[in-house]
Design a protein around this motif. Sequence first.
Motif, PDB file in Angstrom:
ATOM      1  N   THR A 214      14.269  73.487  66.802  1.00 17.95           N
ATOM      2  CA  THR A 214      13.917  73.068  65.582  1.00 17.95           C
ATOM      3  C   THR A 214      15.033  73.558  64.818  1.00 17.95           C
ATOM      4  OG1 THR A 214      11.584  73.042  65.875  1.00 17.95           O
ATOM      5  CG2 THR A 214      12.281  73.110  63.677  1.00 17.95           C
ATOM      6  N   VAL A 215      15.756  72.722  63.974  1.00 19.22           N
ATOM      7  CA  VAL A 215      16.895  72.983  63.167  1.00 19.22           C
ATOM      8  C   VAL A 215      16.243  72.541  61.719  1.00 19.22           C
ATOM      9  CG1 VAL A 215      18.630  72.937  64.885  1.00 19.22           C
ATOM     10  CG2 VAL A 215      18.012  70.895  63.561  1.00 19.22           C
ATOM     11  N   ASN A 216      16.737  73.549  60.641  1.00 15.59           N
ATOM     12  CA  ASN A 216      16.312  73.133  59.413  1.00 15.59           C
ATOM     13  C   ASN A 216      17.469  73.030  58.349  1.00 15.59           C
ATOM     14  OD1 ASN A 216      15.214  73.217  56.722  1.00 15.59           O
ATOM     15  ND2 ASN A 216      13.804  74.577  57.292  1.00 15.59           N
ATOM     16  N   PRO A 217      18.180  72.038  58.388  1.00 17.10           N
ATOM     17  CA  PRO A 217      19.448  71.681  57.238  1.00 17.10           C
ATOM     18  C   PRO A 217      19.337  72.356  55.857  1.00 17.10           C
ATOM     19  CG  PRO A 217      18.700  69.626  58.291  1.00 17.10           C
ATOM     20  CD  PRO A 217      17.658  70.364  58.575  1.00 17.10           C
ATOM     21  N   ALA A 218      18.061  72.309  55.442  1.00 20.17           N
ATOM     22  CA  ALA A 218      17.809  73.093  54.071  1.00 20.17           C
ATOM     23  C   ALA A 218      18.395  74.469  54.241  1.00 20.17           C
ATOM     24  CB  ALA A 218      16.248  72.938  53.730  1.00 20.17           C
ATOM     25  N   ARG A 219      18.605  75.112  55.346  1.00 18.35           N
ATOM     26  CA  ARG A 219      18.886  76.479  55.535  1.00 18.35           C
ATOM     27  C   ARG A 219      20.241  76.698  55.232  1.00 18.35           C
ATOM     28  NH1 ARG A 219      15.309  80.720  56.433  1.00 18.35           N
ATOM     29  NH2 ARG A 219      16.908  82.063  57.218  1.00 18.35           N
ATOM     30  N   LEU A 220      21.162  75.542  55.033  1.00 17.74           N
ATOM     31  CA  LEU A 220      22.630  75.707  54.687  1.00 17.74           C
ATOM     32  C   LEU A 220      22.576  76.379  53.377  1.00 17.74           C
ATOM     33  CD1 LEU A 220      23.768  72.107  56.069  1.00 17.74           C
ATOM     34  CD2 LEU A 220      24.398  74.397  56.982  1.00 17.74           C
ATOM     35  N   TRP A 221      21.865  76.164  52.536  1.00 20.97           N
ATOM     36  CA  TRP A 221      21.716  76.654  51.278  1.00 20.97           C
ATOM     37  C   TRP A 221      20.878  77.760  51.073  1.00 20.97           C
ATOM     38  CZ3 TRP A 221      21.957  71.477  52.285  1.00 20.97           C
ATOM     39  CH2 TRP A 221      23.361  70.620  51.735  1.00 20.97           C
TER      40      TRP A 221
END
Lengths: 257, 343
Positions: A214-221
């Motif tokens: 599971t990857v969470n693109p929101a984590r970039l910020w």
Amino acid sequence: MKTTLSKYSLILAATAILGLDSCKRDKDPEPGPIVPVYGSVNGKINYVFGADMVPWQLNKLYVHPKTGDSLTFTNFRFFISNFKLKKADGTWWTQPESYYLIDAKTAAESSFSIPNVPEGEYTAVEYTMGIDSLHNVSGAQTGALTLSSGMFWDWNSGYIMLKAEGDSPNSSTGKFALHLGGFSGTNNIVTVRTAEFGKTVKVTNGTTPTMTFTVNPARLWHTSPGLATISVIHMPGAEAVTMAKDFYNNVTLSSVQ
Amino acid sequence: MRRQSYILLLAGLAGISACKPDADFRTPAANYTPERPAHFPPAHYTHDKNKYSQAGFELGRKLFFDPILSANNTISCGSCHKQEHAFADVNIRLSKGIDGKTGIRHTPAIFNMAWNTSFMWDGGVNQIEVMPLTPLTNKVEMAETISNIVYKLNRHKEYPTLFKNVFHRDSIDDQQMFWALAQYMSNLVSASSKYDDVYTGKTTYTKDQQDGYNLFKQNCSACHTEPLLTDYSFKNNGLDYQFTDSGRYRITRREEDWGAFKVPTLRNIAVTSPYMHDGRFTTLEQVLHHYADSVKQTPSLSPLLVKNGKPGLHLTADEQRKIILFLRTLTDTKFLTKAGLTE
């Protein structure tokens, strides 16, 4: 008919292996080779967004819970590499040439297969987010590492290990383009992760387990400022390190089945 | 089904036949190694995976001079890199690419590339095989995509066979194209100038050339190191107070790299005018005048170009003249006119 022929093929394949092996004969006089049996393991990427982990996809508007930015991703690609599987006896099997380019565009490009895994029981996986330094300096390569993918910086050699692009009214240009890479010194974003299965997983010629990450693109910020401050990253550096690490360190193995 | 088994059977046979030493019918007979002069240090590029062959060199040469590699089939690598100028461009300050578009830097010479530790004026490219990616895809150079080049090559009437002869793969992929270009460039070796003949004890300099050489060793060879005439480091050699091209800084973002560029080789320097990354000087006299009296003091200036507390090497007119006489011994006419390097 089918079975006979495939058996036949197996024998012939074994001949091929034997044929090749005979080259080494005079060097290492080992007893006849034991032909091992192989299975494979599948991998699948599951995309979620934010702490609520709502299902995420391209071309859909999301509001970032921390920065408040409105984000519509149009392109999201990243490399995952160097898979190792831990056997029940504690030893590790390492996949040779283990490089995958994941593209959120399609389900097919968000899943992959690890072939030629020796039959056995496995308890954990190790994988690398990004591309190891050696393969950033090894010239022209094939497969996922091809130079034709647009994931290699031509003016500042090295792989773009993660590309996140899209539209946002919060960026001064209306767009964002985050190209994250860097493999040396303080610019290194390459991150090795391990995950225990919490059980023993069998791999045989007929049983192919699937690991879902599971990857969470929101984590970039997660700790980086919003798009009003940074909307473009196009080279290695501190900004890329923060964003990539926040994203990478949150990747989880959500299931093995 | 049956066909599948046959293929496997063939694979088995191929496996066996590959063991026969020396009798490999697929590799061409000519020389197996690119030119590596005895008085040079070991080359940086070693062909570990990309095995060198004469056929590979020839394929790379064909590609280098083929405009099929550009978006509208008008520009080849050879349009900018010309043998008679040691594969530099002549009389053009900044490179001219597709549709006459102007680049940002002067086209450098290409030879002895196998010794390069990095490529481009700012050293941004780390390996000879990936070097062509920039000109091929750059909008002001050849403006093509790699996948389209591969597509064009696979449909070409000659390339599929030529590639197969070298790499033995079913179809052409981008790795093979980059490898072929690397084999070609790896064998562009310039090592037979008068300088080399003196270096290897075959001849001697005239009195003025010898004086020039001595002055060169005192003033220049800390950066333009023998015998390749570069140490591949990045230095600010004092061209400007303000830099429109930040040079190495663009890659490293380190203050000390402001306006620093890769030390270029000085081999064949008499035929590669104009000089410096932006081609600002047209004559060697202007270059020497720069080093003598016009070096600009900025925080990133190399301390090697400060003498007696003042920027510049403070060379007299006669010293400058003699250094130029020495620089002219670096012209390798054999290389500039050697047959078989240009298609």
